[in-house]
Design a protein around this motif. Structure first.
Motif, PDB file in Angstrom:
ATOM      1  N   GLN A 230       0.809  -1.205   0.000  1.00  0.00           N
ATOM      2  CA  GLN A 230       0.000   0.000   0.000  1.00  0.00           C
ATOM      3  C   GLN A 230       0.846   1.260   0.000  1.00  0.00           C
ATOM      4  N   ASN A 231       2.171   1.090  -0.127  1.00  0.00           N
ATOM      5  CA  ASN A 231       3.068   2.242  -0.054  1.00  0.00           C
ATOM      6  C   ASN A 231       2.721   3.266  -1.123  1.00  0.00           C
ATOM      7  N   GLU A 232       2.651   4.552  -0.758  1.00  0.00           N
ATOM      8  CA  GLU A 232       2.218   5.585  -1.684  1.00  0.00           C
ATOM      9  C   GLU A 232       3.217   5.829  -2.802  1.00  0.00           C
ATOM     10  N   THR A 233       4.470   5.346  -2.647  1.00  0.00           N
ATOM     11  CA  THR A 233       5.422   5.565  -3.731  1.00  0.00           C
ATOM     12  C   THR A 233       5.039   4.773  -4.968  1.00  0.00           C
ATOM     13  N   ASP A 234       4.491   3.567  -4.788  1.00  0.00           N
ATOM     14  CA  ASP A 234       3.895   2.804  -5.888  1.00  0.00           C
ATOM     15  C   ASP A 234       4.798   2.698  -7.105  1.00  0.00           C
ATOM     16  N   SER A 235       6.075   2.430  -6.902  1.00  0.00           N
ATOM     17  CA  SER A 235       6.959   2.235  -8.039  1.00  0.00           C
ATOM     18  C   SER A 235       7.041   0.761  -8.388  1.00  0.00           C
ATOM     19  N   SER A 236       7.188   0.472  -9.665  1.00  0.00           N
ATOM     20  CA  SER A 236       7.245  -0.920 -10.112  1.00  0.00           C
ATOM     21  C   SER A 236       8.455  -1.638  -9.547  1.00  0.00           C
ATOM     22  N   ALA A 237       9.490  -0.886  -9.171  1.00  0.00           N
ATOM     23  CA  ALA A 237      10.672  -1.500  -8.607  1.00  0.00           C
ATOM     24  C   ALA A 237      10.386  -2.048  -7.215  1.00  0.00           C
ATOM     25  N   GLN A 238       9.330  -1.555  -6.556  1.00  0.00           N
ATOM     26  CA  GLN A 238       9.029  -1.975  -5.192  1.00  0.00           C
ATOM     27  C   GLN A 238       7.792  -2.861  -5.120  1.00  0.00           C
TER      28      GLN A 238
ATOM     29  N   THR B  83      -7.336   5.657  -8.103  1.00  0.00           N
ATOM     30  CA  THR B  83      -6.445   6.294  -7.131  1.00  0.00           C
ATOM     31  C   THR B  83      -6.241   5.399  -5.918  1.00  0.00           C
ATOM     32  N   SER B  84      -5.683   4.215  -6.152  1.00  0.00           N
ATOM     33  CA  SER B  84      -5.410   3.270  -5.080  1.00  0.00           C
ATOM     34  C   SER B  84      -4.282   2.362  -5.503  1.00  0.00           C
ATOM     35  N   THR B  85      -3.415   2.008  -4.556  1.00  0.00           N
ATOM     36  CA  THR B  85      -2.310   1.102  -4.874  1.00  0.00           C
ATOM     37  C   THR B  85      -2.780  -0.332  -5.034  1.00  0.00           C
ATOM     38  N   THR B  86      -4.065  -0.589  -4.819  1.00  0.00           N
ATOM     39  CA  THR B  86      -4.611  -1.917  -5.077  1.00  0.00           C
ATOM     40  C   THR B  86      -5.386  -1.974  -6.388  1.00  0.00           C
ATOM     41  N   ALA B  87      -5.515  -0.823  -7.062  1.00  0.00           N
ATOM     42  CA  ALA B  87      -6.224  -0.790  -8.339  1.00  0.00           C
ATOM     43  C   ALA B  87      -5.383  -1.485  -9.413  1.00  0.00           C
ATOM     44  N   PRO B  88      -6.030  -2.025 -10.445  1.00  0.00           N
ATOM     45  CA  PRO B  88      -5.283  -2.718 -11.513  1.00  0.00           C
ATOM     46  C   PRO B  88      -4.242  -1.817 -12.169  1.00  0.00           C
TER      47      PRO B  88
END
Length: 321
Positions: free
Chosen positions: A19-27, A97-102
């Motif tokens: 759920q981290n707001e940075t939401d980078s593909s590396a993480q 607007t969610s880190t769980t969204a597709p």
């Protein structure tokens, strides 16, 4: 019991990272069962410089894009109101607007994408005719390119600096502009670059749409095409009109009383009309019978017969073509 507690803590941390707001593909690993067919974007779909390209990378060719999601890979220069990763990693573009969204796309490392809205820690992507248009990217791992403000819509925030009575111009074209020693894409010689968002003092205008600017490296002057430039409101009504004769060009004039034909090639197809008493600049010749001229109205080249023209300038030095 102690092992069970450790496993619970690790599971909690993993969920927190998801759920981290940075939401980078590396993480964050993209959701395995979400795939988006990558479509090739045409040049008209790109909402920025024409010198940009889009790379749509399949899953096996990029370790940061394992599921064939749409890869945005627009290279520098970055236009205003675009975002780019703050570090050496890719960033997910999501359907909401969610880190769980597709995940529907990925912004590549050192690339950019334009945004038009900012809401609760997320930017809305503006990239027409692509799968990521109107999708969302977290503001945590990206930097907004200036001059831009999002409150909540994202627009250019440029205000010409007030420098006394000096007239200034700012490059708002979204890309680096060339500065020439004299006005003329064909006849001018490249001498410097005018970076996007930069401001320079105006020294003169030309009736052909060119702006004479003063730049500092070195402290000199040159000419830039006015398209995409924003001229300030202070002092510009006092700037002179300056017409500059090309110093290293061959000028061709239609000396007949009627329009003459411009051809695609010597003795080739019809290209256009060369009105009487008009001037164009030649860039090449074919023996002593033909001149290749730049036709500004079509932003292209054509050929005219020497018998229909007179010349002025460095015509004997033109290359054979």
């Amino acid at each position: 019991m102690r092992i069970t507690m450790v496993l619970l803590v690790l599971a909690t941390l993993a969920c927190s990272l998801g759920q981290n707001e940075t939401d980078s593909s590396a993480q964050i690993t993209p959701i395995a069962n979400i795939t988006t067919t990558a479509t090739t974007a045409s040049s008209t779909a790109t909402p920025a410089p024409t010198n940009t390209t889009v790379a749509n990378t399949s899953g096996g060719s990029n370790p940061d894009n394992p599921n064939n999601t749409y890869l945005v890979n627009l290279p520098a220069p970055f236009p205003a109101c675009s975002v780019s990763p703050t570090g050496d990693f890719t960033v997910n573009i999501r359907s909401n607007t969610s880190t769980t969204a597709p995940i529907v796309g990925i912004l590549n490392k050192a690339a950019w994408v334009q945004v038009d809205w900012h809401n609760n820690g997320w930017y809305r992507v503006h990239y027409p005719n692509t799968p990521v248009d109107n999708m969302w990217i977290s503001d945590g791992p990206v930097t907004l390119t200036q001059p831009c403000v999002c409150a909540p819509d994202c627009t250019s925030s440029f205000t010409p600096p007030q420098t006394g009575t000096a007239c200034v111009v700012t490059n708002n074209s979204g890309e680096t502009a060339a500065i020439f020693n004299e006005p003329g894409l064909v006849t001018g010689e490249f001498i410097a670059r005018f970076q996007p968002g930069a401001t320079m003092e105006v020294m003169a205008f030309s009736t052909g749409g060119w702006i004479k600017v003063k730049f500092d490296v070195p402290n000199s002057v040159g000419w830039v095409v006015g398209r995409g430039m924003t001229v300030g409101v202070t002092g510009c009504d006092q700037i002179p009109i300056e017409e500059v004769a090309p110093t290293r060009a061959c000028q061709v004039t239609n000396i007949s009383s009627e329009p003459v034909t411009i051809f695609t090639q010597p003795d080739g197809d019809y290209f256009g009309r060369f009105p009487p008493n008009q001037h164009q600049y030649a860039v090449a010749r074919r023996g002593t019978d033909w001149y290749k001229i730049y036709v500004a109205a079509f932003s292209n080249y054509g050929w005219v017969r020497t018998a229909d023209t007179s010349t002025n300038g460095s015509c004997t030095a033109l290359p054979e073509e």
